[in-house]
Enzyme design. Structure first.
Site, mmCIF file in Angstrom:
data_model
loop_
_atom_site.group_PDB
_atom_site.id
_atom_site.type_symbol
_atom_site.label_atom_id
_atom_site.label_comp_id
_atom_site.label_asym_id
_atom_site.label_seq_id
_atom_site.Cartn_x
_atom_site.Cartn_y
_atom_site.Cartn_z
ATOM 1 N N GLU A 6 0.701 5.749 0.309
ATOM 2 C CA GLU A 6 0.166 6.894 0.779
ATOM 3 C C GLU A 6 0.542 8.195 -0.311
ATOM 4 O OE1 GLU A 6 -2.800 6.397 2.323
ATOM 5 O OE2 GLU A 6 -2.396 4.683 3.355
ATOM 6 N N ASP B 76 0.701 -1.229 -0.097
ATOM 7 C CA ASP B 76 -0.014 0.054 0.128
ATOM 8 C C ASP B 76 1.058 1.250 0.153
ATOM 9 O OD1 ASP B 76 -2.695 1.216 0.358
ATOM 10 O OD2 ASP B 76 -1.878 1.913 2.217
ATOM 11 N N ASP C 121 -2.386 -0.800 6.790
ATOM 12 C CA ASP C 121 -3.506 -0.989 5.578
ATOM 13 C C ASP C 121 -2.953 -2.616 4.953
ATOM 14 O OD1 ASP C 121 -5.051 0.970 6.454
ATOM 15 O OD2 ASP C 121 -4.580 1.867 4.503
ATOM 16 N N HIS D 252 -5.254 6.494 7.596
ATOM 17 C CA HIS D 252 -4.719 5.741 6.573
ATOM 18 C C HIS D 252 -3.220 5.438 6.711
ATOM 19 C CE1 HIS D 252 -7.994 5.279 3.428
ATOM 20 N NE2 HIS D 252 -8.603 5.994 4.674
ATOM 21 N N GLU E 235 -6.181 18.438 3.156
ATOM 22 C CA GLU E 235 -7.069 17.392 2.906
ATOM 23 C C GLU E 235 -6.290 15.930 2.885
ATOM 24 O OE1 GLU E 235 -6.667 18.759 -1.269
ATOM 25 O OE2 GLU E 235 -6.737 19.600 0.806
ATOM 26 N N HIS F 238 -4.273 10.972 6.391
ATOM 27 C CA HIS F 238 -2.930 10.386 6.558
ATOM 28 C C HIS F 238 -2.250 10.857 7.847
ATOM 29 C CE1 HIS F 238 -3.499 9.043 2.441
ATOM 30 N NE2 HIS F 238 -3.069 10.359 2.083
#
Length: 228
Positions: A9, A7, A155, A150, A52, A57
């Site tokens: 970010e 994963d 994740d 996140h 945002e 995160h």
């Protein structure tokens, strides 16, 4: 078989407009079993973190400022994944970002066929149902209560559990029950093996047979072998 559940970010949605990767997390599987080996790296995106993205995160400019740039970790990342299959939820997104970063470093691109997209698997298995990672955790009763923000490594660990459920549970049957697949150029045939024209000669010697009969005789009249 080695697989890497992965994963990323990012600062946004499109590397072509300046968005960058800020975190990579990965979990190694061997034969669908976690080995305990992981890869986790925060990355300085060389740009400010949009508000945002920070809300999603929890990674701000101050935290990322002293982290290595992708150019400093790109080769080590490629060495870690090697040629293993990459298990990713919405693989197109992560591969797009990873390949953009690798291209800017003049490093080899990750082939699209190297990825296994769990989002596509979920949509095929459960058409019309929600297929987000959180939704799949609810479906498979996987605890994701620690997923308040996140995070790439968390994740990946959760996705590894989801992936094993999607392919048949924590103890997949390794396709032992599956019918063999015929290739396109393999001729069709209904051949089945025929019985032997003559049974194989017994391998039990007369001495062994006598010893077995003597042993059964000591067990009484109700033993299973006397009823067969």
């Amino acid at each position: 078989m080695r697989e890497i559940v992965l994963d990323t970010e990012t600062t946004g949605f499109d590397p072509e407009t300046g968005d960058r990767i800020v975190e990579i997390g990965a979990v190694e599987l061997m034969g669908h079993v976690a080995t305990g080996r992981t890869y986790h790296q925060y990355i300085n995106p060389e740009r400010s973190m949009p508000e945002e993205a920070f809300q999603v995160h929890g990674l701000g400019d101050d935290f990322l400022r002293d982290k290595p740039k992708f150019a400093e970790i790109g080769r080590a990342f490629l060495d870690f994944i090697g040629d293993a299959k990459l298990v990713i939820h919405n693989a197109a997104f992560d591969i797009k970002f990873l390949n953009a970063e690798l291209k800017w470093m003049n490093l080899p691109q990750i082939p699209w066929e190297q990825a296994i997209d769990t989002l596509a698997i979920a949509k095929k298995r459960f058409p019309g149902s929600p297929a987000s990672l959180d939704a799949l955790c609810r479906r498979f009763n996987i605890d994701n209560s620690s997923r308040t923000l996140h995070g790439a490594l968390l994740d990946s660990e959760i996705l590894a559990e989801v992936y094993l459920e999607l392919i048949g549970g924590r103890q997949p049957d390794f396709a032992l029950s599956a019918q063999p697949q015929r290739t396109a150029d393999e001729p069709h045939t209904d051949w089945v093996p025929k019985p032997r024209p003559r049974p194989l000669d017994p391998r039990l010697s007369e001495r062994e047979a006598a010893a077995h009969a003597e042993f059964i005789g000591k067990l009484g009249d109700d033993v299973l072998w006397r009823q067969i």
